[in-house]
Design an enzyme around this catalytic site. Structure first.
Site, PDB file in Angstrom:
ATOM      1  N   ALA A  66       0.844  -1.190   0.000  1.00  0.00           N
ATOM      2  CA  ALA A  66       0.000   0.000   0.000  1.00  0.00           C
ATOM      3  C   ALA A  66       0.881   1.243   0.000  1.00  0.00           C
ATOM      4  O   ALA A  66       2.055   1.194   0.377  1.00  0.00           O
ATOM      5  CB  ALA A  66      -0.912   0.009   1.225  1.00  0.00           C
ATOM      6  N   GLY A 112      -0.506  -5.064   1.067  1.00  0.00           N
ATOM      7  CA  GLY A 112      -1.754  -4.973   0.325  1.00  0.00           C
ATOM      8  C   GLY A 112      -1.687  -5.650  -1.026  1.00  0.00           C
ATOM      9  O   GLY A 112      -2.711  -6.088  -1.564  1.00  0.00           O
ATOM     10  N   GLU A 115      -2.336  -9.238  -0.324  1.00  0.00           N
ATOM     11  CA  GLU A 115      -3.753  -9.335   0.028  1.00  0.00           C
ATOM     12  C   GLU A 115      -4.626  -9.244  -1.222  1.00  0.00           C
ATOM     13  O   GLU A 115      -5.673  -9.900  -1.303  1.00  0.00           O
ATOM     14  CB  GLU A 115      -4.110  -8.244   1.033  1.00  0.00           C
ATOM     15  CG  GLU A 115      -3.495  -8.495   2.403  1.00  0.00           C
ATOM     16  CD  GLU A 115      -3.705  -7.360   3.377  1.00  0.00           C
ATOM     17  OE1 GLU A 115      -4.298  -7.587   4.444  1.00  0.00           O
ATOM     18  OE2 GLU A 115      -3.276  -6.223   3.072  1.00  0.00           O
ATOM     19  N   GLU A 135       3.596  -5.925   7.467  1.00  0.00           N
ATOM     20  CA  GLU A 135       2.936  -4.845   8.195  1.00  0.00           C
ATOM     21  C   GLU A 135       3.422  -4.673   9.636  1.00  0.00           C
ATOM     22  O   GLU A 135       3.514  -3.550  10.132  1.00  0.00           O
ATOM     23  CB  GLU A 135       1.415  -5.055   8.189  1.00  0.00           C
ATOM     24  CG  GLU A 135       0.726  -4.697   6.875  1.00  0.00           C
ATOM     25  CD  GLU A 135       0.722  -5.832   5.872  1.00  0.00           C
ATOM     26  OE1 GLU A 135       0.019  -5.724   4.862  1.00  0.00           O
ATOM     27  OE2 GLU A 135       1.432  -6.835   6.091  1.00  0.00           O
TER      28      GLU A 135
END
Length: 260
Positions: A66, A112, A115, A135
């Site tokens: 992200a 992300g 994910e 993360e």
């Protein structure tokens, strides 16, 4: 539909959606998440789209995470809203998408990005792929479904290790973990994805839609997956695809599914 952060190309029933921010290693920002949602939403209503291949531009990254700069100063409530909105708009949307979604992972799929790949119905990877959920090294946890979908694929212990160490695994280890279904050379990745899409498109996409719903039901709290399977199995009997498929089988010919 014009996009700034993704590319969308349709060819013979296959829609290739490419995250296209190579200078940022295709990192997800709010605008990219919105554009991906718009592209999938449009594909859902396009009868010419049968299968979607999701990938990243360039040779270095599928999606390298992200865009941290967008939320580094968020409060707890803002962080909660960020995760909730992202899951609803994109990650859960893809996971429950009624048409097959294949993630073709080229290079880094981190945070992300992993994910996003986890939300696809299955994954293939190039030999240079690296995957991980880093993360906790930033003082946060995966917020776009990583803590839920990764254990479903690799098991609780391996998922815990990946999340707690914030480390990366390579494509071959991802294959051993059942995180990806196949590993190819980078040059062959998209061609292989297209071959898989071609095999899928020979079958009833109406039945596949029901299969996606039934398989996903097993992972939803409070939902009896067996009951969903029974419901969807029965629903298939009322379709033109079922009539064509059984007729073709009994008459020893290839089925030509109408998609109804």
């Amino acid at each position: 539909m014009e996009f700034q952060n993704i590319l969308s190309e349709k060819n013979q029933g296959i829609l290739q959606i490419t995250v296209n921010r190579p200078s940022k290693l295709n990192a997800l920002n709010k605008a990219t998440i919105h554009e991906l949602h718009e592209a999938f939403w449009a594909a859902g209503g396009d009868e010419d789209v049968k299968v979607i291949i999701l990938t990243g531009s360039g040779e270095k990254a599928f999606v390298a995470g992200a865009d941290i700069s967008e939320f580094s100063d968020y409060s707890s409530e803002e962080g909660k809203a960020l995760a909730a909105q992202g899951q609803e708009k994109l990650f859960n949307y893809i996971a429950n998408f009624p048409k097959p979604v294949i993630a073709a992972i080229n290079g880094f799929a981190l945070g992300g990005g992993l994910e996003l790949a986890l939300a696809a119905h299955f994954r293939i990877a190039s030999e240079n792929a690296k995957m991980g959920l880093p993360e906790v090294s930033l003082g946060v946890i995966p917020g776009y479904g990583g803590t839920q979908r990764l254990p479903q694929l690799v098991g609780k212990g391996r998922a815990m290790e990946m999340i707690m160490t914030a480390g990366m695994i390579d494509a071959n280890q991802a294959l051993q973990y059942n995180l990806v279904n196949h590993v190819t050379s980078q040059e062959e990745l998209l061609e292989f994805a297209e071959k898989l899409a071609g095999k899928i498109m020979k079958n009833s996409l109406v039945a596949i839609k029901s299969a996606i719903k039934a398989v996903n039901a097993n992972y939803e709290d409070g939902v009896n997956g067996f009951e969903t399977e029974i419901e969807e199995f029965g629903r298939c009997f009322g379709t033109a695809d079922f009539e064509e498929g059984t007729s073709a089988f009994l008459n020893k010919r290839k089925a030509d599914f109408p998609g109804e």
